[in-house]
Design an enzyme around this catalytic site. Structure first.
Site, PDB file in Angstrom:
ATOM      1  N   GLY A 271       0.820  -1.207   0.000  1.00 22.63           N
ATOM      2  CA  GLY A 271       0.000   0.000   0.000  1.00 22.63           C
ATOM      3  C   GLY A 271       0.849   1.249   0.000  1.00 22.63           C
ATOM      4  CE  LYS A 277       3.274  -0.055   3.464  1.00 22.42           C
ATOM      5  NZ  LYS A 277       2.695   1.282   3.189  1.00 22.42           N
ATOM      6  CB  THR A 278       5.221   0.406  10.469  1.00 19.82           C
ATOM      7  OG1 THR A 278       6.002   0.455   9.270  1.00 19.82           O
ATOM      8  CG2 THR A 278       6.131   0.131  11.645  1.00 19.82           C
ATOM      9  CD  GLU A 484      -5.386  16.510  -8.456  1.00 20.65           C
ATOM     10  OE1 GLU A 484      -5.664  15.306  -8.654  1.00 20.65           O
ATOM     11  OE2 GLU A 484      -4.220  16.937  -8.446  1.00 20.65           O
ATOM     12  CG  HIS A 487      -5.843  12.821 -12.449  1.00 22.74           C
ATOM     13  ND1 HIS A 487      -5.124  12.087 -13.360  1.00 22.74           N
ATOM     14  CD2 HIS A 487      -4.991  13.782 -11.977  1.00 22.74           C
ATOM     15  CE1 HIS A 487      -3.886  12.567 -13.442  1.00 22.74           C
ATOM     16  NE2 HIS A 487      -3.788  13.604 -12.619  1.00 22.74           N
TER      17      HIS A 487
END
Length: 641
Positions: A271, A277-278, A484, A487
């Site tokens: 990710g 994540k940690t 933006e 996108h």
């Protein structure tokens, strides 16, 4: 004969009772004053929690059974003393002070080690065997449980598992009367062990000195005993479910009901940066009660002179230490730093040696029972295939940005005093553009904003921090909004809805969307290129000129598109060659990018009205969540957007 003369309406028995009460009150006061600071902290938490039924049992000298849930095993002794002192303060008799046998479970270090190895049933049987007389106090650390039947017959169950800032403040106010106190926002109160609390206060003459001591101790604490547990985290989806199941599996393994072969030995977390994540890995270690060994390739390389031998030696040392402390968790951060074998012409021998050594540590002859390995990276496409085969890092979970519901729970965790109704608007505003780490920072800034004004944080503080005042020129704001929107419309027109669109100053401008599962065909990759280039195309179509905003770092729009085009040409067999190679012709890559940009321009012309409308909405709202973007696209559908 002279002597003491009583007043006519004075009863000697009453005088004796008053003297006895005063004596007991004095003894209680002396014992409370002699309590350690950590014991007083829990004693204050208990307060008037002792129920009347328990008081009646104490007065009748009946056996008593109390269960206390504590933050960690280090808090057991303080909990025992606090519970007994609270009962003494409630039932003030010599019987309570001196005449009762107290059973503390577990009672000492040897008993504690045996207790931790017991199954839930064995713990329950051990406790039930002690309830025939006296007072039995059982302190349960995280992960320790008793059978539900034991909870039913308990005379009192106390939740002392959370150490709050308010608890620390009350303890400090008692130890240093008249001193002002502000606990640092970046240090969870529960991370300080009771022994350090007691030492800091007893060695210090001022509150400031004690606080400096505790902060310094926290900075030297490597194993981080505090922090959130897995059940405190939100927004991890399938990874969270896997982690909770792993906790249950490890309980069965410790109880001897399962073998290590039934335990998942590893997982890969993928990710973008800042998605926690940690934090997930460390929280999993806390919930399982396992030792946590964080590491990385950078750590292996910096451990010595940086030679191959020292890198491999440090890697082996981590695995050996984890094995010696099994069961344990090793967390390898940024594992995508390791180059796949055969993927580079230069230094391939270096990476081949490191990958081979890591594979041997993961499941070779040096791998010992009891070690769980979790790795994390931003992009797993370049990993050596052998790392993710069965028995290694074979579980893969994508960790994305939290949605509005998960973000609301994360913010509530950091701002427990703010009602959920006041947190929800900020969560909706930030959803899809804010990571868990960003949410923690926003909450910290909101508390600091309120503290400067001498009050607690409110929903208004949260919104003020989450959406800081816009100070960029209007022309710049409009260009960012158009970029933006380009996108977002490119994604919407392909049947998907982005998680968010943001033009907030802190992000500079971003669109977040989930990575779609496809057949990995050439049109799928061309569509990804067109989406990456859609912001630049929108600028050219709507504003008549492009800016440099799409370029810059490798993580920029143009950088990501270039990297994807090189991958298609060099390694995926979707270009002019089918050979897997790291060298690609720049003209071929440029030609592919030009073709993708032409597609993006045609799409921007076709959806120009939608891009302009979405840009105006973004300028008004600044942040749009998934539901708002879906609603917008539905409103544009009848007009042929």
């Amino acid at each position: 004969m002279s002597g003491l003369k009583l007043q006519p309406d004075c009863n000697p028995c009453v005088v004796d009772a008053d003297d006895e009460k005063a004596r007991l009150d004095g003894e209680i006061a002396d014992r409370v004053a002699a309590m350690s600071p950590s014991t007083r902290l829990l004693y204050n938490r208990i307060g008037d929690a002792i129920p009347d039924a328990l008081v009646h049992r104490l007065e009748a000298r009946k056996p008593v059974f109390v269960i206390a849930h504590v933050a960690s095993s280090e808090w057991r002794e303080s909990a025992f003393d606090a519970v007994c002192m609270a009962m003494n303060s409630t039932v003030r008799t010599d019987f309570m002070l001196y005449g009762v046998q107290h059973h503390h479970v577990p009672s000492d270090e040897i008993a504690r080690r045996a207790w931790q190895r017991k199954s839930r049933r064995e713990r329950t049987q051990h406790v039930l065997s002690m309830l025939a007389n006296g007072i039995t106090v059982v302190a349960l650390a995280p992960g320790e449980e008793l059978d539900p039947a034991a909870l039913v017959i308990a005379d009192m169950e106390l939740d002392l598992a959370r150490i709050l800032v308010d608890d620390i403040e009350a303890m400090m106010a008692h130890s240093f009367p008249g001193s002002s106190f502000v606990w640092p926002d970046d240090i969870p109160a529960s991370t300080i062990e009771p022994s350090w609390i007691d030492l800091a206060i007893r060695r210090s003459t001022t509150l400031s000195e004690a606080l400096q001591f505790l902060v310094a101790i926290h900075g030297r604490t490597n194993d981080d005993p505090g922090g959130p547990r897995l059940e405190d985290l939100h927004g991890y989806g399938a990874a969270g479910l896997w982690g909770r199941r792993l906790v249950e599996t490890l309980c069965d393994y410790r109880a001897g009901r399962l073998t290590w072969g039934d335990v998942d030995g590893g997982a890969l977390l993928v990710g973008p940066p800042g998605t926690g994540k940690t934090l997930f890995a460390s929280a999993l270690a806390r919930s399982t009660g396992l030792q946590f060994f964080p590491t990385s390739y950078a750590g292996w390389q910096s451990a010595g002179e940086g030679h191959l031998g020292t890198v491999l030696k440090e890697m082996s040392r981590i695995f050996a230490e984890a094995s010696a402390n099994a069961p344990s968790v090793i967390f390898i951060d940024e594992i995508d730093t390791l180059q796949a074998r055969g993927s580079t012409g230069r230094h391939d021998d270096w990476w081949r040696s490191i990958i081979n050594a890591l594979l041997e540590s993961l499941d070779g002859t040096s791998r010992r029972e009891g070690v769980i390995v979790i790795a994390a990276c931003n992009d797993d496409r370049g990993l050596d295939p052998a790392l993710v085969r069965s028995g290694r890092l074979d579980r893969k979970f994508f960790i994305g940005l939290p949605d509005e519901n998960d973000l609301a729970r994360i913010l509530s965790h950091h701002l427990p005093d703010i009602p959920e109704a006041e947190i929800q608007p900020a969560a909706v505003t930030l959803a899809g553009s804010t990571s868990g780490a960003d949410a923690a920072r926003i909450a910290r800034d909101a508390r600091q904003r309120a503290r400067c004004e001498g009050r607690t944080a409110t929903g208004a503080d949260l919104l003020a921090v989450a959406l800081p005042p816009e100070d960029r020129p209007e022309l710049v704001q409009r260009r960012i909004a158009v970029h933006e929107a380009g996108h977002a419309v490119a994604i919407l027109s392909r049947g998907s809805v982005p998680n968010s669109l943001s033009i907030v100053t802190a992000t500079g401008g971003s669109v977040s969307h989930d990575r779609l599962d496809t057949e990995l065909l050439l049109p799928d990759f061309n569509a990804r290129l067109a989406i990456l280039l859609a912001g630049r195309a929108a600028e050219e179509v709507v504003l008549g000129a492009v800016s440099a905003g799409a370029g810059g770092a490798q993580s920029s729009d143009l950088g990501s598109a270039t990297g994807l085009a090189i991958l298609m040409e060099g390694r995926l067999g979707l270009g002019s060659r089918i050979a897997v190679t790291e060298t690609t012709d720049e003209r071929t890559v440029e030609r592919r990018l030009r073709m993708a940009y032409a597609d993006a321009l045609l799409a921007a012309m076709r959806h120009r009205r939608a891009i302009e409308a979405l840009a105006e909405l973004a300028l008004e709202k600044r942040v749009l969540g998934k539901s708002a973007l879906a609603k917008f696209w539905r409103s544009m559908a009848p007009t042929g957007a």
